[in-house]
Structures are given as C-alpha cells and as structure tokens.
Design an enzyme around this catalytic site. Structure first.
Site, PDB file in Angstrom:
ATOM      1  N   THR A  95      43.230  43.064  28.747  1.00  0.00           N
ATOM      2  CA  THR A  95      42.857  44.415  29.175  1.00  0.00           C
ATOM      3  C   THR A  95      41.778  44.415  30.251  1.00  0.00           C
ATOM      4  OG1 THR A  95      42.375  46.630  28.311  1.00  0.00           O
ATOM      5  CG2 THR A  95      41.019  44.814  27.469  1.00  0.00           C
ATOM      6  N   GLU A 147      33.561  44.072  24.272  1.00  0.00           N
ATOM      7  CA  GLU A 147      33.282  43.855  25.689  1.00  0.00           C
ATOM      8  C   GLU A 147      32.997  42.384  25.980  1.00  0.00           C
ATOM      9  OE1 GLU A 147      33.724  45.884  28.032  1.00  0.00           O
ATOM     10  OE2 GLU A 147      33.578  47.916  27.214  1.00  0.00           O
ATOM     11  N   GLU A 168      42.803  51.293  36.018  1.00  0.00           N
ATOM     12  CA  GLU A 168      44.014  51.542  35.228  1.00  0.00           C
ATOM     13  C   GLU A 168      45.193  52.056  36.063  1.00  0.00           C
ATOM     14  OE1 GLU A 168      40.627  51.150  32.675  1.00  0.00           O
ATOM     15  OE2 GLU A 168      40.959  52.589  34.310  1.00  0.00           O
ATOM     16  N   ASP A 197      42.845  52.878  23.512  1.00  0.00           N
ATOM     17  CA  ASP A 197      43.792  52.407  24.513  1.00  0.00           C
ATOM     18  C   ASP A 197      44.324  50.987  24.320  1.00  0.00           C
ATOM     19  OD1 ASP A 197      41.214  51.580  25.035  1.00  0.00           O
ATOM     20  OD2 ASP A 197      41.147  52.292  27.096  1.00  0.00           O
ATOM     21  N   ARG A 246      35.619  40.456  28.588  1.00  0.00           N
ATOM     22  CA  ARG A 246      35.051  40.106  29.894  1.00  0.00           C
ATOM     23  C   ARG A 246      34.730  38.612  29.982  1.00  0.00           C
ATOM     24  NH1 ARG A 246      31.956  45.219  32.457  1.00  0.00           N
ATOM     25  NH2 ARG A 246      32.631  46.841  31.004  1.00  0.00           N
TER      26      ARG A 246
END
Length: 599
Positions: free
Chosen positions: A590, A181, A504, A319, A185
């Site tokens: 992503t 994360e 998404e 994913d 980010r």
C-alpha cells in the site's frame, strides 16, 4: 589511562567494528562509482531529539506452534498485464518526454531532501526544516530506495545504502510507534529494494529482519493481535501487554504483505504466523457484521470482536485491509483460496452498498466509493462522500477482475477510475480535494444532469434545517452558497480542500493502464502531473497545497515520504516501458513498494 587489558580490548573492538563497516561498504560498491561520490556525501542535520532505546524481553504470550507458509498446489493466476503493441516513433518521443519530466521532479525533491533533511523523516518544502514523525529513521530515504532503483539512479541508491548502515532501528525519537506506518514505509521499503536489486545487498534484508523482530514484539498479547500504537520502550517490562479495544481496520488488516514477504525471504515462519492469525479472525467474522462481507471502521482486537461498529467504508481507516486481499493472494502464489473468498464477499457488498453514480454536468457514467452507516433500527444511511484515499479502489477492482476471473468488473473499475479523474478535472487547480460530497443519483440508469436538482440537493444536504422552505428560495439560497463555498458543478460540499501529494488516483490509473493498454490513461496522468507540478513545486521540493478550489493555492510546509515513494513512482511507471516492474512479476504494497511474486 586504561589498563593494558582494557586498552587491548578497546583496540580490538575498534578494529572489528571498522572491519564490519568496511565489509558492508565493500558489499555495497557493486557499481563503478567515481571517488567524487565520497567527497559529496550529504551530512545529516544534528539530532536534537532524545533517543529512546528498544529493549528485548522474553515473550509473555509465546505461541505453541507456528502457522507455516502454505505449500499446497497453487491455483493458476491469469496473466494481468495487457499485451502492448509496439509504439510508434511519435508515441515513444512523447512518452520519453513525460518520463523525463517526472524523473526531473523526483531529482528536485531528492536534492532538497539531501540538502536539508538527510537521514531525517521529511523535509519542510517551504522552510527547509525537517520533521521526524515516523521514528526518526530517515523515512523519506528508506521509503524512496526502490524509487531510486527503478529510475536508474544507481549512484544515489548506493549512497543511500551507505547511509542506511548508520540507521539504528532499535532507537527512536518516539515513545509510541505506529506499527502500521512503520511496517508499510520502512519494512516495505527495505524488502522492495532487496527484491528489485535481485537480493544482491544483504544489508537490506538484515535491516528488514532487525526491524521485523522489533515489530514482532507488538504481537505479544494474549490473543496475538498486535497493538497499533505501541509503547515499544515499555513493552512487557512490567506486565503483559494486551491488544486494544479500539483499532482501525486498516491498521489491523494491512500488515500481511510485508510480514509474509519477510517470512518468504528469511525462511522464518513467525512473521507469517503473526499476520495469518489476524486474517483467520477477520475471515471468521466477515459475514457476521452489520453489513455482511464488509468490516466496520473500528474493531475490538482485545476481545476479538469485529462486529460492533456500524460505520463502513473503503476509504480512510479501512482502505488497505481490502486492498491486501487480492494482493496477498498474489504474493502467496494462489496456494490458498482464503483471500480470494474474502475478496469476493467484500466486493459484492461494496458494489451493493458503497459504490454509487453521482449527478454530473456531463452525465458521465462514473462511480464514487462512499460510506454507509447502519442505525440501531437497522436502516442503512449512505454518505455520498468521496475521498482521495478511496481512489485506490479502481485499481484494486481491476486487479481483482483479472486474477479472480471476474471480467465484468473491469467496467466497474473503469467507472471508479473515471470518477477520480472527473474529480481532478472539475477543480480549478486541476487537482482533487481530500474529501468532498456529491449528489448520488437515485437510479444509476436515469441520471441526467439538472442544475435545479443539483441546487436543491445542495440545500437539502447542507441547509435543510435552517433555510427557506419553498423551492424557489431554496434554489436561490443554494446559488448563493455555491459562490461562497466555491463549489464546482456536481459537488455539494468540499470538506477538506487540501491536496497532500497523495498517490491513490495515479495508482489506479497506472494499474488500469497496465491491464487495459488504453493510452488515453497516460494522457490523463500527464494532465494530473502538470497540475501538481504547477501548484506544488517549491525551491526546495514539492508541497501540499491548502485549497484545490482556487487557481493559485497556498502551499503548506509538508511533504510526506509517500510523495517520492508512491506518487512520483506511479507517475514514472505509467510512462515507462510496460516491462518495468511488471504486474505479472511484482505486487505492490500500500506504500507502492513492489515485492517479487513467487515464480
């Protein structure tokens, strides 16, 4: 009173510090901004959490030689974006109206964040309280830098850069960092803002390098596999750290874009070396798993065994590992075929084992990406579960179809995207739930709707063990269950009824629109945006909602940074001119952070 020498040293330190800060500010002030900007600077709420400081120690397990960025002759990458025809005056008017509505939603969210949670991670859209679940480094601020730039909010962009100066990535409110994360980010946000702004703000790359060097410490293990949940304060203080025996596939395999881009921009190969070692290990074992071509959800990074688990999905926990295969190929400019080959193995296995056509009232020719588990006896059991997270797959398949010359898979991509659109349109709120189940058709070419078959399917999937045995009572039992569970036609179960502002679905609609030029996708995006606007807006920002199966759902006091970093960015881009952040010039990580592709 301080002795003269110490006073002189103290004065010197204050002067030098002031000059350094001033030089940063001068570098930032690229636009002619009014002095009122300085008078309206938002104030950060006072920090209540204790700060834990990162300490640098010598590497315990240094590498003997670094893997360099590939320099071989690149393979040509086909053009991705559609050649758009000029729009009519009415089309332009409608598009600009929608674009303005999305920008207005972003500004409402940004105003609420500035007023209530400036320099904190997230704002509570109901309470106005702030949360610091991602290190306490202003996740929403850093995550949204590139959105500000893309939307032309340059004064807010510069204000945010001034605030960025005060963020110290070497101190956190958390003892354990989520490396994945933090990478997608923060590191992604900094690199993207640097790329989009043409590299004119060295502060962004300086901060990215600082954070990259901190995160690099998570790779200091005997086999150089990183820790996913990293006790960064302890680090190597007492003994060498080892990789974890249970790590999620997405957490291990979704660091490549950010670390590769950091190496490209700094010329420092150690970041690329770190992630390429992961890729090589994944590639070596890809066809040795229980479903060759796919990696299971859980991996043993400590023993470098990626073949033990028996659960497979393209959804949550796995994913972005798959998403990054075609995207890393793009970021490396086609200089290696490793990622192309890995993607081809994966997509063939996914088409065979994970994608399925569900039974729907309108007999729509759509696909859902589900999950599969292999038993100890070798049997594969499909779980016809849909996830909002798997909605990225349609965009990934469309991208792969273009760059790897697999044109027939554009149809597959459209079916997957249409599956997510169907899930949105089927709910009373107009918004798709987090997770649900549907009834898969035994034969995708013979999938005609039957209410009785659907009801029997609900019974068999949920109540077979305890319910009636004859068909007539099974149907009656299921009819009653449909009412109690508030099931829309075609759904057999909704396990998680929330919508947490996820991106998404709009992500894949945006990518498919840019690839095909189909303006009907813009209409679908607008319907989705209007539904979210109605259900999620609060006086402060936008809120996750508790139950998409009702018309007026309860709002939850959470608004993750991906709302402004991803969801609103993709809504904005689908209504922007196609040249804005072109897929032929940028590749998105992503977290929707666009990195500039090599020329």
């Amino acid at each position: 009173m301080l002795p003269f020498g110490r006073r002189r040293a103290a004065v010197f330190f204050i002067v030098v510090s002031g000059l350094l800060i001033f030089s940063q500010l001068v570098r930032l002030d690229q636009w002619d901004l009014s002095s009122s900007l300085w008078q309206t600077e938002p104030q950060a709420p006072e920090r209540a959490e204790p700060r834990i400081h990162f300490q640098t120690f010598p590497e315990v397990y240094p590498v003997s030689s670094l893997i360099q960025l590939p320099t071989s002759t690149p393979s040509p990458i086909p053009k991705i974006q559609h050649d758009f025809e000029p729009e009519t005056a009415s089309q332009s008017k409608e598009r600009l109206k929608r674009l303005g509505a999305v920008k207005k939603a972003f500004l409402h969210s940004w105003k609420g964040y500035k007023a209530h949670a400036w320099l904190q991670d997230e704002v509570g859209p109901l309470s106005g309280e702030y949360k610091n679940d991602f290190g306490g480094w202003g996740a929403t601020l850093v995550d949204s830098l590139d959105t500000l730039y893309i939307m032309g909010l340059h004064e807010e962009f510069v204000r945010s850069l001034r605030a960025l100066i005060t963020i110290d990535f070497s101190a956190s409110n958390l003892a354990t960092l989520n490396v994945f994360e933090t990478t997608i980010r923060y590191l992604g946000g900094l690199l993207s803002a640097y790329d989009l702004s043409g590299g004119q703000y060295s502060l962004l790359l300086d901060k990215a390098r600082q954070l990259g060097d901190i995160l690099y410490g998570a790779f200091d293990t005997p086999n150089r596999m990183p820790l996913a949940r990293w006790d960064w304060a302890a680090g190597q203080r007492y003994h060498g750290q080892t990789a974890q025996s249970h790590i999620l596939a997405a957490e291990l395999g979704s660091l490549s874009l950010e670390f590769t881009r950091l190496s490209q921009l700094t010329g420092e190969p150690k970041y690329y070396d770190a992630v390429q070692r992961i890729t090589d290990a994944l590639a070596e074992q890809q066809n040795d798993t229980h479903i060759p071509g796919l990696w299971p959800v859980a991996l043993n990074a400590k023993k470098l065994r990626f073949t033990e688990d028996r659960s497979f999905t393209l959804g949550g926990m796995a994913d972005s590992l798959y998403e990054y295969l075609p995207k890393e190929h793009l970021l490396l400019g086609g200089t290696t075929q490793q990622y192309a080959q890995m993607y081809e193995f994966a997509i063939e296995a996914a088409k065979e084992h994970l994608f399925f056509r569900p039974l729907t009232p309108g007999n729509q020719d759509i696909l859902i990406s589900g999950s599969v588990r292999k038993s100890s006896f070798g049997a594969l059991k499909q779980d016809p579960q849909g996830q909002h997270l798997t909605c990225f797959v349609g965009g990934m398949v469309a991208l792969g179809a273009k760059i790897f010359s697999r044109p027939e898979e554009l149809t597959t991509a459209r079916q997957l995207v249409d599956g997510c659109i169907w899930a949105y349109e089927s709910m009373p709120s107009g918004i798709m739930p987090e997770t649900f189940r549907v009834m898969p058709c035994k034969d995708p070419h013979d999938c005609e709707w039957s209410r009785e078959a659907w009801l029997k399917g609900i019974f068999d999937m949920n109540h077979k063990a305890a319910g009636p045995k004859d068909d007539e009572n099974k149907v009656a039992f299921a009819e009653n269950w449909v009412v109690q569970a508030k099931l829309s036609q075609g759904f057999t179960e909704v396990m998680d009824k929330r919508y947490i502002l996820r991106p998404e679905a709009i992500e894949s609609i945006f990518i498919l629109y840019r690839i095909t030029g189909d303006r009907r996708l813009q209409d679908k995006a607008w319907q989705m945006f209007q539904a979210i606007e109605k259900a999620a807006r609060t006086p402060i920002s936008y809120a996750a909602i508790a139950d998409v199966t009702v018309n007026d759902p309860e709002r939850l006091d959470t608004c993750e940074s991906f709302w402004t970093a991803e969801t609103l960015k993709y809504f904005f881009l689908i209504f922007s001119e196609p040249s804005i952040v072109s897929l032929d010039e940028f590749v998105f990580n992503t977290e929707a952070h666009p990195f500039r592709r090599p020329a």
